[in-house]
Design a protein around this motif. Structure first.
Motif, PDB file in Angstrom:
ATOM      1  N   GLY A   1      40.429  39.425  39.383  1.00 43.36           N
ATOM      2  CA  GLY A   1      41.682  40.019  39.282  1.00 43.36           C
ATOM      3  C   GLY A   1      42.290  40.274  40.573  1.00 43.36           C
ATOM      4  O   GLY A   1      41.586  40.477  41.731  1.00 43.36           O
TER       5      GLY A   1
ATOM      6  N   PRO B   1      46.175  45.930  41.747  1.00 45.35           N
ATOM      7  CA  PRO B   1      47.516  46.365  41.519  1.00 45.35           C
ATOM      8  C   PRO B   1      48.680  46.717  42.369  1.00 45.35           C
ATOM      9  O   PRO B   1      48.118  46.959  43.673  1.00 45.35           O
TER      10      PRO B   1
ATOM     11  N   TRP C   1      39.595  46.879  39.310  1.00 52.89           N
ATOM     12  CA  TRP C   1      39.993  45.825  38.645  1.00 52.89           C
ATOM     13  C   TRP C   1      38.737  44.644  39.030  1.00 52.89           C
ATOM     14  O   TRP C   1      38.004  44.928  39.753  1.00 52.89           O
TER      15      TRP C   1
ATOM     16  N   ALA D   1      35.017  48.888  35.962  1.00 49.08           N
ATOM     17  CA  ALA D   1      36.527  48.845  36.413  1.00 49.08           C
ATOM     18  C   ALA D   1      37.134  49.913  35.518  1.00 49.08           C
ATOM     19  O   ALA D   1      38.417  49.565  35.583  1.00 49.08           O
TER      20      ALA D   1
END
Length: 712
Positions: free
Chosen positions: A428, A431, A457, A465
């Protein structure tokens, strides 16, 4: 996969077979479930500890009057406003209560029932046995078992509904004050205080005397009750209660907890694999003094003391817990090695030296991962060394304020607050937003944003997570769980809670400045400088700063060393060139007894077992990456099973589809292994084989002699 999950379970061994453990805190009610426990405190808050694979050990905020978690995978509680809230597994709707006002709730395996203020009973969840179809009329109490429910009506009679095998849902006549539904039987307290049971039970479990309250184990074959003189009586040799006066008692599958008249909670008996018998008011204070920073590695930990020296404890096979002398400002414990920043800015490392040597230069921070290390230099650049197979040791250019090295990937916070990651598989993308700190775990990452919230993530198979809401000052990602320090100085943890590593000390008693999550345990520094650790039985991690060495054909259970029988035959699946130093040992222990190669159970209910193994690898294999494999064959059906980290799966003999018990484990000379722990819900004979597969050449080496258990 098998190997790593196995070794995790090995470590869980250390938390097995508990005696009585008391917890000095104020509770009004406690409920012991299969592998976790919840309690209502005098301030109305709910605290849970133990297995958290379905989020059942993370209760919501609010004020409660009662909590129930008998089901093992979900829990429900009655709030002070009469509403019911549930958390955990909701696959059958068992955690979705109806609206209305309730006085009591009882959570079962796949369904829940509650007593409403109008004395009616409402049930929700799975309905294959008519469980959510209560009898009409007024009730004073309700109890949910595994597949049936019973309740005491306002006239004192007991009615039951649901699955009625063995007659467990056919109560006798008479007047009752309380009822408790278990797995295959039910018991109740009559108005004269005597106990009566019905269904499939052993007469030996019936307790004599006068009782005010009883609790039937949902999975085991034992009963505990509070007598009219406030003492507790239990059936079964493994569940002898402590002395003292009690107001309430609750039985789990293999452990018991009770509330004493001084409002403290005490637990005893059975197993403590998930930390279900170690509530959060108990931590393990470190004996080595006052600390300013701590770092938890795989199976060891190190901390910087107030005098700038470093102290370490735990696994020291590679000398990773034998720190160098000198003054340090920061330390980081990796898998089999440790690195620290000295007061002159240089980096020093100790332990397994297969993972590179730190470069020269001045550093402000260092982070040791599984097989690589990264550090921030005084000019803000990142330097990495060690294993670079996935480019985890090839940092990008730029200026950073902090870096974190994980299993096979690395992340850092840049001076503009953004997070950059490199190496590893696709876990992932971080963000957007501005961060103050980042921490890389096994296959996931968490970071603290500038607004104080935590974002995570990557792999979320254990909820690691999915952080809680709130404002944090620091976060630490372990292998499969994470913990963070909130702005009120309390610690919150989430994710995998094997061995209680995600159950921090009780917030009202513990104020922290920093926390570090390792693979199997967690450590934190309190505001007074004292160090507290929880998880993989941390009381065994140090004895005056040291740890007992591993020995072949032995296993540690809660600080006690048990011997394992030697398994005579060693085989290899893919080669005939066996190394001479490889040895296997293993056996089965019933109810904490001696380990034997072959055991017989008289019924699986109430007979918890530990099946453990020990292997000695050849010196040429030490440090190699391997997987632990556990296979079993059930007779007379000749059905083969393979064990993952939670349960047996049917295996068709295809090695390409083989699920492993634990993955990617760096082999040590002596490797203890937990093959299985709990009750064996099967009949007939089960033969268990175990071994390991080297990842560099796919060679499978195993014990050709099985560990056998027969259930009659």
């Amino acid at each position: 996969m098998i190997l790593r999950n196995m070794i995790r379970l090995i470590l869980l061994l250390l938390m097995s077979i508990i005696s009585s453990t008391s917890f000095a805190d104020d509770y009004i009610q406690v409920d012991a479930s299969g592998n976790y426990t919840c309690g209502v405190k005098t301030d109305g808050s709910v605290v849970c500890w133990g297995d958290n694979r379905n989020g059942q050990a993370i209760p919501p905020e609010g004020s409660f009057t009662q909590v129930s978690g008998v089901g093992g995978n979900h829990a429900c509680g009655v709030k002070t406003d009469g509403s019911v809230v549930c958390w955990g597994d909701n696959s059958d709707g068992q955690a979705t209560p109806p609206e209305g006002s309730f006085t009591q709730v009882s959570a079962g395996g796949f369904f829940t029932c509650g007593l409403k203020t109008d004395s009616s009973v409402a049930c929700w969840g799975r309905n294959e046995y008519g469980k959510p179809t209560p009898s009409s009329g007024g009730f004073t109490q309700v109890s949910v078992g595994s597949y049936h429910t019973c309740g005491v009506k306002t006239d004192g009679s007991v009615v039951c509904w649901g699955y009625n095998n063995y007659g467990k849902a056919t109560p006798p006549e008479g007047s009752f004050t309380q009822v408790s539904a278990g797995y295959n039987y039910t018991c109740g307290v009559k108005t004269d205080g005597s106990m009566v049971c019905w269904g499939n039970y052993n007469e030996a479990i019936i307790l004599e005397g006068s009782f005010t309250q009883i609790s039937v184990s949902a999975g085991g074959n034992y009963i505990c009750g509070v007598k009219t003189d406030s003492s507790v009586a239990c059936s079964g040799s493994n569940y002898t209660p402590p002395e003292g006066s009690f107001t309430q008692v609750s039985t789990g599958d293999n452990h018991v907890c009770g509330v004493k008249t001084d409002s403290s909670v005490v637990c005893w008996g059975g197993y403590n694999t998930y930390g279900q018998a170690t509530p959060p008011s108990v931590g393990f204070a470190h004996p080595l003094g006052s600390f300013i920073q701590v770092s938890a590695g795989d199976n060891h930990a190190c901390g910087v003391k107030t005098d700038s020296s470093v102290a370490c404890w735990g696994d020291n096979y590679y000398d990773q817990a034998a720190p160098l002398s000198g003054s340090f400002t920061q330390v980081s414990a990796g898998s089999f090695f440790t690195c620290g920043v000295k007061t002159d800015g240089s980096v020093a490392c100790w332990g397994n030296n297969n993972f590179g040597t730190p470069p020269a230069g001045s550093f402000t921070q260092v982070s040791a991962g599984y097989s690589h290390t990264c550090g921030i230099k005084t000019d803000g650049s990142v330097a990495c060394w060690g294993n670079n197979y996935y480019d985890q040791a090839t940092p990008p250019e730029g200026s950073f304020t902090q870096v974190s090295a994980g299993y096979d990937h690395t992340c850092g916070v840049k001076i503009d607050g953004s997070v950059a990651c490199w190496g590893g598989y696709d876990y992932g993308s971080p963000p957007e937003g501005s961060f103050t700190q980042v921490s890389v775990g096994g296959f996931f990452t968490c970071g603290v944003k500038t607004d104080g919230s935590v974002a995570c993530w990557g792999d979320n198979s254990n909820g690691q997570a999915t952080p809680p809401t709130g404002n944090f000052t620091q976060v630490s990602a372990g292998y499969s769980h994470a913990c963070g320090v909130k702005t009120d100085s309390t610690v919150a943890c989430w994710g995998d809670n094997y061995s209680g590593k995600a159950t921090p000390p009780d917030p009202p008693k513990s104020s922290f400045i920093q926390v570090s999550a390792g693979e199997n345990h967690t450590c934190g520094i309190k505001t007074d400088g004292n160090l507290v650790c929880w998880g993989w039985h941390v009381s065994n991690l140090w004895i005056d700063g040291t740890v007992a060495p591993l020995e072949f054909a032995t296993i540690m259970l809660n600080g006690t060393r048990f011997s394992l029988p030697t398994l005579s035959a060693v085989s290899a699946l893919t080669t005939t060139d066996l190394l001479p130093n490889i040895k296997f040992a293993g056996g089965i222990s019933v109810k904490g007894g001696t380990f034997v190669k072959s055991g017989t159970l008289q019924g699986f209910t109430g007979n918890p077992v530990v099946i453990a193994g020990s292997l000695q690898v050849d010196p040429s294999q030490v440090g190699q990456t391997a997987e632990i494999i556990v296979l079993g064959v059930s007779r007379p059906t000749e059905t083969w099973y393979m064990m993952d980290n939670t349960r047996p799966l049917v295996w068709d003999g295809n090695f390409a589809m083989l699920t492993v018990r634990q993955m990617q484990v760096a082999l040590r000379t002596i490797q203890p292994i937990i093959l299985y722990e709990g009750e064996l819900v099967t009949t007939g004979q089960l033969s268990i084989y175990f071994g390991y597969r080297l990842l560099n050449d796919e060679q499978i080496i195993y014990a050709n002699e099985s560990i056998d258990v027969t259930t009659e």
